[in-house]
Scaffold this motif. Structure first.
Motif, PDB file in Angstrom:
ATOM      1  N   ALA A  48      35.447   8.309  84.023  1.00  8.75           N
ATOM      2  CA  ALA A  48      34.185   8.563  83.312  1.00  8.75           C
ATOM      3  C   ALA A  48      33.268   7.349  83.408  1.00  8.75           C
ATOM      4  O   ALA A  48      32.055   7.473  83.283  1.00  8.75           O
ATOM      5  N   ARG A  49      33.829   6.183  83.662  1.00 13.02           N
ATOM      6  CA  ARG A  49      33.054   4.932  83.708  1.00 13.02           C
ATOM      7  C   ARG A  49      32.364   4.740  85.047  1.00 13.02           C
ATOM      8  O   ARG A  49      31.209   4.345  85.110  1.00 13.02           O
ATOM      9  N   SER A  50      33.065   5.020  86.138  1.00 12.56           N
ATOM     10  CA  SER A  50      32.520   4.747  87.469  1.00 12.56           C
ATOM     11  C   SER A  50      33.148   5.719  88.453  1.00 12.56           C
ATOM     12  O   SER A  50      34.324   5.575  88.790  1.00 12.56           O
ATOM     13  N   PHE A  51      32.369   6.712  88.920  1.00  9.49           N
ATOM     14  CA  PHE A  51      32.955   7.739  89.778  1.00  9.49           C
ATOM     15  C   PHE A  51      31.970   8.187  90.844  1.00  9.49           C
ATOM     16  O   PHE A  51      30.778   8.354  90.574  1.00  9.49           O
ATOM     17  N   THR A  52      32.493   8.392  92.070  1.00  8.43           N
ATOM     18  CA  THR A  52      31.733   9.022  93.156  1.00  8.43           C
ATOM     19  C   THR A  52      32.639  10.025  93.847  1.00  8.43           C
ATOM     20  O   THR A  52      33.868   9.923  93.791  1.00  8.43           O
ATOM     21  N   TYR A  53      31.992  10.999  94.532  1.00 11.92           N
ATOM     22  CA  TYR A  53      32.755  12.095  95.116  1.00 11.92           C
ATOM     23  C   TYR A  53      32.038  12.650  96.338  1.00 11.92           C
ATOM     24  O   TYR A  53      30.828  12.879  96.299  1.00 11.92           O
ATOM     25  N   PHE A  54      32.791  12.836  97.419  1.00 17.39           N
ATOM     26  CA  PHE A  54      32.318  13.577  98.586  1.00 17.39           C
ATOM     27  C   PHE A  54      33.166  14.832  98.713  1.00 17.39           C
ATOM     28  O   PHE A  54      34.396  14.769  98.653  1.00 17.39           O
ATOM     29  N   ASP A  55      32.513  15.959  98.921  1.00 20.14           N
ATOM     30  CA  ASP A  55      33.205  17.229  99.107  1.00 20.14           C
ATOM     31  C   ASP A  55      32.832  17.798 100.467  1.00 20.14           C
ATOM     32  O   ASP A  55      31.709  17.590 100.949  1.00 20.14           O
ATOM     33  N   ALA A  56      33.739  18.552 101.047  1.00 20.59           N
ATOM     34  CA  ALA A  56      33.535  19.118 102.383  1.00 20.59           C
ATOM     35  C   ALA A  56      32.353  20.083 102.444  1.00 20.59           C
ATOM     36  O   ALA A  56      31.782  20.284 103.504  1.00 20.59           O
ATOM     37  N   VAL A  57      31.987  20.690 101.331  1.00 21.02           N
ATOM     38  CA  VAL A  57      30.921  21.688 101.363  1.00 21.02           C
ATOM     39  C   VAL A  57      29.634  21.224 100.694  1.00 21.02           C
ATOM     40  O   VAL A  57      28.701  22.002 100.536  1.00 21.02           O
ATOM     41  N   VAL A  58      29.568  19.966 100.311  1.00 22.93           N
ATOM     42  CA  VAL A  58      28.375  19.418  99.677  1.00 22.93           C
ATOM     43  C   VAL A  58      27.819  18.319 100.578  1.00 22.93           C
ATOM     44  O   VAL A  58      28.563  17.484 101.068  1.00 22.93           O
ATOM     45  N   THR A  59      26.512  18.323 100.792  1.00 22.45           N
ATOM     46  CA  THR A  59      25.921  17.383 101.751  1.00 22.45           C
ATOM     47  C   THR A  59      25.676  15.995 101.174  1.00 22.45           C
ATOM     48  O   THR A  59      25.535  15.045 101.932  1.00 22.45           O
ATOM     49  N   GLU A  60      25.617  15.860  99.866  1.00 19.99           N
ATOM     50  CA  GLU A  60      25.331  14.565  99.271  1.00 19.99           C
ATOM     51  C   GLU A  60      26.487  14.113  98.381  1.00 19.99           C
ATOM     52  O   GLU A  60      27.236  14.930  97.851  1.00 19.99           O
ATOM     53  N   ARG A  61      26.578  12.823  98.204  1.00 14.19           N
ATOM     54  CA  ARG A  61      27.611  12.250  97.338  1.00 14.19           C
ATOM     55  C   ARG A  61      27.267  12.533  95.881  1.00 14.19           C
ATOM     56  O   ARG A  61      26.119  12.438  95.457  1.00 14.19           O
ATOM     57  N   VAL A  62      28.266  12.868  95.095  1.00 11.48           N
ATOM     58  CA  VAL A  62      28.119  12.943  93.650  1.00 11.48           C
ATOM     59  C   VAL A  62      28.293  11.516  93.140  1.00 11.48           C
ATOM     60  O   VAL A  62      29.238  10.826  93.519  1.00 11.48           O
ATOM     61  N   ASP A  63      27.380  11.064  92.283  1.00 10.02           N
ATOM     62  CA  ASP A  63      27.364   9.659  91.887  1.00 10.02           C
ATOM     63  C   ASP A  63      27.793   9.363  90.458  1.00 10.02           C
ATOM     64  O   ASP A  63      27.711   8.213  90.029  1.00 10.02           O
ATOM     65  N   ASP A  64      28.238  10.356  89.718  1.00  8.66           N
ATOM     66  CA  ASP A  64      28.660  10.049  88.352  1.00  8.66           C
ATOM     67  C   ASP A  64      29.565  11.151  87.802  1.00  8.66           C
ATOM     68  O   ASP A  64      29.622  12.260  88.331  1.00  8.66           O
ATOM     69  N   HIS A  65      30.254  10.812  86.748  1.00  7.49           N
ATOM     70  CA  HIS A  65      31.218  11.726  86.134  1.00  7.49           C
ATOM     71  C   HIS A  65      30.539  12.929  85.499  1.00  7.49           C
ATOM     72  O   HIS A  65      31.068  14.045  85.544  1.00  7.49           O
ATOM     73  N   GLU A  66      29.373  12.750  84.919  1.00  4.53           N
ATOM     74  CA  GLU A  66      28.668  13.872  84.288  1.00  4.53           C
ATOM     75  C   GLU A  66      28.331  14.965  85.299  1.00  4.53           C
ATOM     76  O   GLU A  66      28.466  16.152  85.006  1.00  4.53           O
ATOM     77  N   THR A  67      27.909  14.579  86.495  1.00  3.94           N
ATOM     78  CA  THR A  67      27.574  15.563  87.527  1.00  3.94           C
ATOM     79  C   THR A  67      28.815  16.318  87.967  1.00  3.94           C
ATOM     80  O   THR A  67      28.787  17.550  88.099  1.00  3.94           O
ATOM     81  N   ILE A  68      29.923  15.612  88.181  1.00  2.00           N
ATOM     82  CA  ILE A  68      31.150  16.293  88.612  1.00  2.00           C
ATOM     83  C   ILE A  68      31.690  17.154  87.472  1.00  2.00           C
ATOM     84  O   ILE A  68      32.224  18.238  87.700  1.00  2.00           O
ATOM     85  N   LYS A  69      31.517  16.712  86.254  1.00  2.00           N
ATOM     86  CA  LYS A  69      31.960  17.500  85.095  1.00  2.00           C
ATOM     87  C   LYS A  69      31.205  18.830  85.039  1.00  2.00           C
ATOM     88  O   LYS A  69      31.805  19.878  84.781  1.00  2.00           O
TER      89      LYS A  69
END
Length: 152
Positions: A48-69
């Motif tokens: 929740a403090r510091s998170f990024t995420y790349f997914d195979a079907v998403v073109t941009e990086r997710v840059d925070d926990h709230e977005t992935i939540k």
């Protein structure tokens, strides 16, 4: 050379074995919930403090926990698999950071999953959390998606 463990593990000390087992266990616990439609395992595992995420079907990086939540809330209760397989898990660790890589295979009600997974862990106070996650298709040039169901 022992055949019961991969060759790189033979260089691990006892603390590295314990850490590898712990981090792989955290990931498996999140996956157990994931394939029962419950996203809470990853919501808790991913920092929740510091998170990024790349997914195979998403073109941009997710840059925070709230977005992935928010994303997780759109698939909660929609993705199921009776079983899954983790292949070749490997943990490489440094001080308070570790990288878990593995291949994930599952036939779900939505898609057939064949992913290379990278989870970068960081020790936050006393607990390990994933600060970066990448889920990429294994050999995407070989994939066809004629029966993919819309998740969201």
């Amino acid at each position: 050379m022992s055949t019961s463990q991969p060759s790189y593990e033979q260089n691990y000390g006892s603390e590295e074995h314990v850490l590898a087992d712990h981090l792989i266990g955290l990931e498996k616990a999140a996956l157990e919930k994931w394939f029962k439609g419950d996203t809470s395992g990853y919501e808790a595992l991913w920092s929740a403090r510091s998170f990024t995420y790349f997914d195979a079907v998403v073109t941009e990086r997710v840059d925070d926990h709230e977005t992935i939540k928010r994303f997780l809330s759109t698939i909660r209760g929609k993705l199921f698999a009776e079983r899954y397989e983790i292949r070749s898990p490997r943990v490489q660790a440094g001080q308070d950071m570790a990288v878990l890589t593995y291949q994930l295979f599952a036939k779900t009600n939505l898609i057939d999953m064949e992913y290379n997974v990278i989870e970068v862990f960081q020790k936050e106070e006393t607990e390990w959390h994933v600060i970066h996650s990448t889920w990429s298709f294994i050999r995407p040039m070989d994939k066809t998606f004629p029966n993919i169901n819309k998740v969201v």
